[in-house]
Design a protein around this motif. Structure first.
Motif, short mmCIF file in Angstrom:
data_model
loop_
_atom_site.label_atom_id
_atom_site.label_comp_id
_atom_site.label_asym_id
_atom_site.label_seq_id
_atom_site.Cartn_x
_atom_site.Cartn_y
_atom_site.Cartn_z
N SER A 41 0.84 -1.19 0.00
CA SER A 41 0.00 0.00 0.00
C SER A 41 0.87 1.24 0.00
CB SER A 41 -0.90 0.02 1.23
OG SER A 41 -1.79 -1.07 1.26
N SER B 188 -5.55 12.41 -6.24
CA SER B 188 -6.39 12.21 -7.42
C SER B 188 -5.92 12.95 -8.66
CB SER B 188 -7.84 12.61 -7.10
OG SER B 188 -7.90 13.98 -6.75
N MET C 254 0.43 7.71 -10.72
CA MET C 254 1.20 7.06 -9.68
C MET C 254 1.97 5.87 -10.26
SD MET C 254 0.43 8.76 -6.93
CE MET C 254 1.06 7.64 -5.67
N GLY D 67 -7.33 5.69 -12.42
CA GLY D 67 -7.26 4.23 -12.42
C GLY D 67 -7.73 3.57 -13.69
N SER E 265 -3.39 -0.75 -8.53
CA SER E 265 -4.72 -0.17 -8.43
C SER E 265 -4.66 1.03 -7.49
CB SER E 265 -5.73 -1.21 -7.91
OG SER E 265 -5.38 -1.64 -6.61
N ARG E 266 -5.74 1.78 -7.44
CA ARG E 266 -5.78 2.94 -6.56
C ARG E 266 -7.20 3.18 -6.08
NH1 ARG E 266 -3.49 7.79 -9.90
NH2 ARG E 266 -3.99 8.95 -8.01
N ASN E 267 -7.31 3.83 -4.94
CA ASN E 267 -8.60 4.24 -4.39
C ASN E 267 -8.44 5.70 -4.00
OD1 ASN E 267 -10.81 4.84 -2.72
ND2 ASN E 267 -11.01 2.71 -2.09
N ASN E 268 -8.88 6.59 -4.86
CA ASN E 268 -8.68 8.02 -4.60
C ASN E 268 -9.48 8.50 -3.39
OD1 ASN E 268 -6.86 8.30 -6.69
ND2 ASN E 268 -8.37 9.09 -8.15
N THR F 185 -5.05 6.31 -1.53
CA THR F 185 -4.14 5.18 -1.41
C THR F 185 -3.98 4.45 -2.75
OG1 THR F 185 -4.79 4.88 0.91
CG2 THR F 185 -3.65 3.05 -0.14
N MET F 186 -2.78 3.96 -2.98
CA MET F 186 -2.49 3.13 -4.14
C MET F 186 -2.01 1.77 -3.65
SD MET F 186 0.32 3.74 -7.17
CE MET F 186 1.70 3.73 -6.04
N TYR F 187 -2.19 0.75 -4.49
CA TYR F 187 -1.85 -0.61 -4.08
C TYR F 187 -1.03 -1.32 -5.17
CZ TYR F 187 -5.84 0.43 -1.09
OH TYR F 187 -6.72 1.02 -0.21
N CYS G 267 6.87 3.74 -3.92
CA CYS G 267 5.78 4.35 -4.67
C CYS G 267 6.17 5.79 -5.00
CB CYS G 267 4.46 4.30 -3.90
SG CYS G 267 4.36 5.33 -2.43
#
Length: 124
Positions: free
Chosen positions: A21, A30, A34, A55, A71-74, A78-80, A96
């Motif tokens: 993460s 956002s 990344m 994404g 992947s990412r969750n804005n 967080t990015m994964y 990262c």
């Protein structure tokens, strides 16, 4: 200014999985493309994978394609990096990074904000 912190590294056996993460603070992620990079002892930092701002577009290095997923969750800032079928040659410090470019090239030069790195060791 964005600060990035990686987590999730560790020791895993060949064939195992890890999920890295990258959490951001200070500003929303956002607006940034990344990426993940890695650096093994005695080697140059190399590109692993990149993801665009929403994404919708990703690109991975040949060496990890089909095994690693970025992947990412804005909403969570967080990015994964999901890493499956890990091999000893995946052992490295994983970083990262964030880029202000819309479509950065797969090179460290295009990324201006970096985390401190997390160690991934694949060994039996």
């Amino acid at each position: 200014q964005v600060q990035l912190v990686e987590s999730g590294g560790g020791l895993v056996q060949p064939g195992g999985s890890l999920r890295l993460s990258c959490a951001a603070s200070g500003r929303t992620l956002s607006t940034y493309a990344m990426g993940w990079f890695r650096q093994a002892p005695g080697k140059e930092r190399e590109f692993v994978a990149t993801i665009n701002w929403n994404g919708g577009k990703t690109h991975s290095a040949d060496s990890v394609r089909g095994r690693f997923t970025i992947s990412r969750n804005n909403a969570k800032n967080t990015m994964y990096l999901q890493m499956n079928s890990l091999k000893p040659e995946d052992t490295a410090v994983y970083y990262c990074a964030a880029s202000g470019m819309l479509t950065p090239l797969p090179r460290a030069l295009d990324y201006t904000i970096w985390g401190q790195g997390t160690q991934v060791t694949v060994s039996s």
